[in-house]
Design an enzyme around this catalytic site. Structure first.
Site, PDB file in Angstrom:
ATOM      1  N   TYR A 217       0.822  -1.219   0.000  1.00 31.20           N
ATOM      2  CA  TYR A 217       0.000   0.000   0.000  1.00 31.20           C
ATOM      3  C   TYR A 217       0.853   1.266   0.000  1.00 31.20           C
ATOM      4  O   TYR A 217       0.376   2.331  -0.406  1.00 31.20           O
ATOM      5  CB  TYR A 217      -0.919   0.055   1.220  1.00 31.20           C
ATOM      6  CG  TYR A 217      -2.026  -0.966   1.272  1.00 31.20           C
ATOM      7  CD1 TYR A 217      -2.255  -1.856   0.235  1.00 31.20           C
ATOM      8  CD2 TYR A 217      -2.845  -1.038   2.394  1.00 31.20           C
ATOM      9  CE1 TYR A 217      -3.271  -2.796   0.318  1.00 31.20           C
ATOM     10  CE2 TYR A 217      -3.857  -1.971   2.480  1.00 31.20           C
ATOM     11  CZ  TYR A 217      -4.068  -2.850   1.447  1.00 31.20           C
ATOM     12  OH  TYR A 217      -5.061  -3.774   1.540  1.00 31.20           O
TER      13      TYR A 217
ATOM     14  N   HIS B 175      -0.235 -11.441   2.174  1.00 33.06           N
ATOM     15  CA  HIS B 175      -1.227 -10.656   1.424  1.00 33.06           C
ATOM     16  C   HIS B 175      -1.943 -11.500   0.364  1.00 33.06           C
ATOM     17  O   HIS B 175      -3.171 -11.431   0.225  1.00 33.06           O
ATOM     18  CB  HIS B 175      -0.545  -9.457   0.767  1.00 33.06           C
ATOM     19  CG  HIS B 175      -1.466  -8.340   0.441  1.00 33.06           C
ATOM     20  ND1 HIS B 175      -1.047  -7.045   0.273  1.00 33.06           N
ATOM     21  CD2 HIS B 175      -2.811  -8.300   0.250  1.00 33.06           C
ATOM     22  CE1 HIS B 175      -2.080  -6.269  -0.012  1.00 33.06           C
ATOM     23  NE2 HIS B 175      -3.161  -7.010  -0.037  1.00 33.06           N
TER      24      HIS B 175
END
Length: 270
Positions: free
Chosen positions: A43, A101
């Site tokens: 991110y 993730h």
């Protein structure tokens, strides 16, 4: 609201919340009552999360912080150093929850390689809890077998009224794996669903609040995000909204299997 792993059910997603504007949004969330910030190596918001935690004036122990290991850091010897770098970015001594993730695309890195490193990170005290994201039932079973007595505390995947992922969600719930919903308000399109709109009108609530309240009723964790202070505060009010069993059952009927995040290299979903 916290679950059996002491994870706050109301989280704030930090995807896209970069720079001073991103920090400001996180501070609004923390001032409003959110106590869970969800970030990821991919991110690019770990530094902002760290700044928000420090500037909030809240005790570190009061804020639950999750990060996720990028697929590029799953290879042999890479995961632990990457997590130490995340901790440096966050200026924290330990994560509350660290997730894989995505499973390695096309199984380029065999699962034992990165799951064993995740266990190592836990043993080193770098994270209190471990978990995964975007894992199917088969992958969860393989990962838990590798971990032995160390529990998978969480599986984060796309879930909202239009994509209820019932098979996977029920599997997780029945096995003590908490569920975190990403895209929990379906990017703001739920007002176009008549059933959701009707229930919202009945409660004087927004469609987004209804979706979040539905997910809370299921025992899930949610991580909506916004750059707008009024929307951040509005979403938080879902913690006060209680739906009837009949309303919950009605919302269950709007499931369309409408998946948004579905990369070509992603897993074969349940």
């Amino acid at each position: 609201m916290r679950n059996q792993y002491d994870i706050p059910a109301m989280g704030f997603g930090t995807y896209g919340r970069q720079g001073e504007a991103g920090i400001a949004a996180m501070l609004v969330a923390l001032e409003t009552g959110y106590r869970h910030l969800d970030t990821a190596q991919d991110y690019g918001t770990e530094k902002e999360v760290g700044q928000a935690v420090r500037r909030s004036g809240l005790d570190r122990a009061d804020i639950f912080v999750t990060t996720k290991i990028a697929t590029g850091n799953l290879g042999s010897g890479a995961l632990v150093p990457s997590l130490r770098e995340s901790l440096d970015n966050l200026q924290l001594d330990r994560l509350d929850l660290t997730l894989i993730h995505w499973p390695s695309p096309n199984n380029a890195v065999p699962m034992p390689v990165y799951i064993e490193q995740l266990a190592e990170a836990h043993a080193l005290g770098l994270t209190r809890l471990i978990g995964v994201s975007n894992f199917t039932i088969r992958m969860l079973e393989e990962a838990q077998a590798l971990l032995g007595d160390l529990r998978i505390a969480n599986n984060q995947f796309e879930l909202n009224p239009l994509l209820q992922n019932k098979t996977l969600a029920n599997y997780c719930t029945n096995r003590g794996i908490s569920v975190t919903c990403y895209l929990p308000i379906a990017r703001g399109i739920l007002g176009d669903v008549p059933i959701i709109a009707e229930i919202a009108a009945r409660h004087g609530a927004t469609p987004e609040q209804v979706a979040l309240a539905f997910e809370f009723a299921k025992g899930y964790i949610v991580i909506p995000t916004s750059s707008k202070a009024d929307r951040i505060r509005s979403n938080y009010l879902a913690t006060k909204l209680v739906l009837s069993e009949a309303e919950i059952a009605t919302i269950e009927t709007v499931d369309q299997g409408q998946r948004v995040i579905d990369p070509a290299w992603g897993p074969d979903w349940d």
